[in-house]
Structure formats: C-alpha cells, structure tokens
Design a protein around this motif. Structure first.
Motif, mmCIF file in Angstrom:
data_model
loop_
_atom_site.group_PDB
_atom_site.id
_atom_site.type_symbol
_atom_site.label_atom_id
_atom_site.label_comp_id
_atom_site.label_asym_id
_atom_site.label_seq_id
_atom_site.Cartn_x
_atom_site.Cartn_y
_atom_site.Cartn_z
ATOM 1 N N ASP A 143 6.031 0.875 6.852
ATOM 2 C CA ASP A 143 4.592 0.676 6.615
ATOM 3 C C ASP A 143 4.081 1.769 5.684
ATOM 4 O OD1 ASP A 143 2.013 -0.184 6.743
ATOM 5 O OD2 ASP A 143 1.634 0.516 8.773
ATOM 6 N N ASP B 251 3.283 -6.247 3.441
ATOM 7 C CA ASP B 251 2.839 -5.135 4.295
ATOM 8 C C ASP B 251 3.142 -5.444 5.758
ATOM 9 O OD1 ASP B 251 1.696 -2.904 5.384
ATOM 10 O OD2 ASP B 251 -0.375 -3.535 5.075
ATOM 11 N N HIS C 236 0.834 -1.210 0.000
ATOM 12 C CA HIS C 236 0.000 0.000 0.000
ATOM 13 C C HIS C 236 0.864 1.253 0.000
ATOM 14 C CE1 HIS C 236 0.112 1.039 4.375
ATOM 15 N NE2 HIS C 236 0.107 -0.260 4.582
HETATM 16 ZN ZN LIG Z 1 0.505 -1.309 6.335
#
Ligand SMILES: [Zn+2]
Length: 473
Positions: free
Chosen positions: A293, A355, A281
């Motif tokens: 992240d 992720d 993401h």
């Molecule tokens: Zn994440």
C-alpha cells in the motif's frame, strides 16, 4: 533491449488469420495481437518490480507531507525520467500534516503490562505523561453511540469489533467506521481516549494504523489501535474485573506541509490530447515501507506503461501515469488533480488505479456508457486467459480516481484478490517481501493490455445509445 527487439518482431510479424469484418466492437487484429504480446511479456517484467523495490528500499516509509514523501517525489521524477517518460513533473499542493512522536498504551491495573498499539493518523495528543482511566468495552461503534454518558465520562473507551476477511475487501468499509468515528463519539461523551481493535485480519501482534478522519490534521480525541492479540488480552482481563489502562500519545502537527502528484506520460500520436490515466499513490503510512500500500500499485502502472513504451510505435492517445500524493490522509492528491485538471476532464477517455496490494486480478469491472459495453466485453474476453472473470458495469474506480468517475470519466476496476491484503495493511509488516512476483506481474499484464487498447483503439468509452436508432427499433 532484448525484450524491446522481441516485441517489435512479434508486433510486425504477419498475421496468420484473415482480417475479420469490422463491427463497432471488433478490435483491430493488429491491436489484439499486440495486446496479447504485452500480456505475455508482462510475465517477465523487471521494470515494475524494480520500481517498487527501489522505492521501498531507497526511500522506505512515505508519510504524507513528510520530508520522506518529498524525497519519494524526487526519486520518482528521476526514475521516470531515466525510463524515458515524457513530461515528467510534480504538481504540488499543500496538506495539513500529522505525525506520531511517541505512543504507548499499557495496563496499569490489575496487572501492569504493555499493550502493542499504535496511534491512528490524526489522533489528538494526550497531555504529557498520558491519561489513565478505567476501560469500558463495546462490541461496536453503534453500541458506544447508544451508551449513556454516565458509562463513558472519564473512562477510556475500547471498541472490540472484528473485521471480516473477504476477497474483495468488502469487510473494510464496515470495520473502518470505528476507526474514523471512535474518537469523536467517545469525546462527545467525556471519554479520556479511545482504543480500537485494529482494522485488520491477521492473528499477529501487529497494530494497524490509518486515518481517523478525513478533514484535517487533528481529530477530536486521542485514539490508538491495539493489535488483535492485545485486544483479546484486554477482553480476557475485563472478564475478570475492572481494568485500568494508560494511554500516552504525543504528536507533531503542522497546517501547511508540502505534498504533490508525480506525473509522467507517453505522448500519443494523432490523438495526443486524449488521455488514458493509470494511477497509484506514492505516499504510505509510516510503520512499514508501503510496499503493498501502495508501492505495488505504482510498480504495476509504471511497469505496464513501460511495456507499452517498448513497442515500436507509440499508441494514438497519451498514456498518463499519476503517482498521487497524500492519499492516506484524506485523498488530497485526488482532489488536487481534479482541481488542476478540471477543464480537461472531458479529454480523459479512461482512468484506472491500482491500490489494493499485489494479489492477482480475478475480475474486471467497468463503468462505461451503455453503447460502449461491447468494448468492455472485448477487453474482458481478452483478459480471461489471465484468470480474470468478466464483471459488471458498476466500477467505482477506487479512492484516487473516484472523483474522476463521479465527474463522468469512464473507469475500469481490475479487482485484485485481497484475501491477505488486510493482514499487512497499514502495519510494520507491509514490506517488499510480501509481494509475490508472479502475481504482481499478472497485474502488469492486465494493465498493459487494457491501457494499450484504450490508447490505440480510439474507442469512445462514454458512448451512449443513439436515441434515433433506439426509437426506430
Ligand atoms: Zn492505498
């Protein structure tokens, strides 16, 4: 270019071992050799690491729905186009938008002092100037839920629950419940605001943000996470007697903000309509620069795809890289993708996402049809020299591709060592320097190998046992 020539030479070199008799789970020796070469060259990757370095440096934080996330999409489109990907595009969608404008939490009495805290995503604003009230401490969400209204009404709730540190991140699910439900549970009983001990595992004065609810921009009440040491401080003060704190959170909320998924492909050859999806993401929380992240995940999948792009020939199936938007605030990109591609999910032969930071992959889970399990074992055996342990067939995929897995798309979950992940997760400390290049590159090696095999082998990962053959056993 040097690397491109080396890989071409290795791939076209004569095989030293005689061709083996082919059974269903045998891998073409040429494919196996190429996968091994990809694994070797991944260990000197520069493209993947450059991608996350560039994203986190040139864009920085990428809060979902913000102007920064929009710039990140444009940046990614330009980078992926320049790298030579096909069909680079943005698939837009809209989301509810939340951002912090200001936040402060402080002890008013008995001894005025600031507490290091951050509003959770979706927190309601307090009235201008904040709210002030006596703190009532609970050790868990369930303790709060069991408490009578009379203990909570007009007070500021504090849930002081610690998160357990584990390699696979399994402590997160439990810890995150207080993050998602404190505001509602506290507001239901008349609380002025809610404080939680940060959902994190480090001893530093770093608060961890994160979404409080998955269903919209604004939640039921004002809620902030205090850093671990500040939670300790509050607890020590409470042991001495009543403590009054002030919580002032101001937010900006909009209903329709732009977000989008960035997609780039390596078009396949004779099986080009079949898709191997690898994702990450693109959005992040606003406090750090979203390196672990999930800038790292994007660097891993882009780096892996680029190693495959450098081969002399394209694999048979299309490799689709998806940089999902607006994951952090409610998996909006995942939902939009499943909606926009609902008609061709059966053409998705395999999906995976990265992720969970940049720690080394230590196990490899799959979710394949039962008759495709020999393929899982073949890939797992190939990955073992990278320190990856074969694991079960119960992979869930991860946040963004979970929706595909639930629709029957086969998935793999390369499990990273996340022992340190929640030391940095959603804090100002999630920055590029936390990525260890060698561990990051081991991830690229794993992704390059299984993605290439899935795209080139033609294997059917949905395959179920033949009922006739099973019956005549
Ligand atoms: Zn994440």
């Amino acid at each position: 270019m040097f690397k491109r020539v080396l890989i071409a030479a290795l791939v076209s070199g004569a095989l030293s071992s005689p061709a083996l008799a082919q059974s269903a789970a045998d891998l073409d020796p040429q494919i196996e050799l190429t996968a091994k070469n990809l694994m070797r060259y991944a260990m000197s990757d520069e493209i993947g690491l450059d991608f996350v370095e560039g994203l986190t440096t040139e864009i920085g934080q990428r809060l979902a729905g913000s102007e920064a996330e929009a710039r990140a999409r444009d940046w990614a489109v330009a980078e992926l186009t320049e790298l030579g990907f096909d069909a680079v595009r943005i698939e837009p969608f809209e989301i509810p938008f939340w951002s912090r404008k200001s936040e402060s939490v402080s002890v008013v009495s008995p001894s005025p002092q600031p507490l290091i805290a951050t509003a959770l995503g979706g927190s309601a604003a307090t009235p201008e100037g904040g709210v002030t009230g006596q703190v009532v401490r609970f050790e868990s969400l369930s303790e709060l839920r069991a408490a009578p209204i009379s203990r909570i009404d007009g007070k500021i709730v504090f849930i002081d629950e610690r998160m357990i540190k584990t390699m696979d991140g399994s402590g997160y699910g439990m810890a995150v419940r207080k993050r998602s439900q404190c505001a509602q549970s506290a507001a239901d009983k008349g609380a002025l605001a809610c404080l939680i001990r940060s959902v994190g595992t480090q001893p530093h004065r770093m608060p961890h943000t994160g979404i409080m609810a998955r269903d919209g921009a604004e939640g039921a009440g004002a809620v902030a996470a205090v850093s671990g040491p500040d939670a300790d401080q509050l607890t020590r003060l409470l042991a001495r007697g009543p403590v009054t704190v002030s919580v002032d959170i101001q937010t900006e909320i909009r209903t329709n903000a732009p977000s989008g998924n960035v997609i780039a492909e390596l078009t396949g050859t004779d099986l080009a309509d079949e898709i191997v999806l690898i994702g990450c993401h693109l959005d992040s929380w606003d406090l750090g620069t979203g390196a672990l992240d999930d800038g790292a995940g994007c660097g891993i999948v882009v780096g892996a795809a680029m190693l495959i792009a450098d081969l002399p020939e394209r694999p048979r199936r299309t490799i689709r890289v998806v940089l999902y938007g607006a994951e952090e605030v409610g998996l909006f990109g995942a939902t939009a993708y499943a909606h926009q591609h609902g008609d061709d999910l059966d053409k998705h032969v395999l999906a995976s996402e990265s992720d969970f930071g940049a720690g080394p992959i230590w196990r490899f889970q799959t979710r394949f049809g039962e008759a495709a399990l020999p393929y899982a074992r073949k890939i797992q055996r190939l990955l073992m020299p990278l320190g990856v342990t074969p694991a079960d067939n119960r992979a869930t995929g991860g946040p963004d591709i979970g929706v595909l897995a639930r629709s029957g798309v086969p998935v793999v979950s390369p499990g990273q060592n996340g022992m340190d992940y929640f030391d940095y997760h959603h804090t100002p400390d999630d920055t590029f320097d936390k990525i260890k290049p060698d561990e990051f590159r081991q991830n690229i090696a794993v992704y390059a190998a299984f993605t290439y095999i899935a795209a080139e082998s033609g294997w059917d990962f949905r395959k179920q046992p033949d009922p006739v053959a099973a019956g005549t056993e």
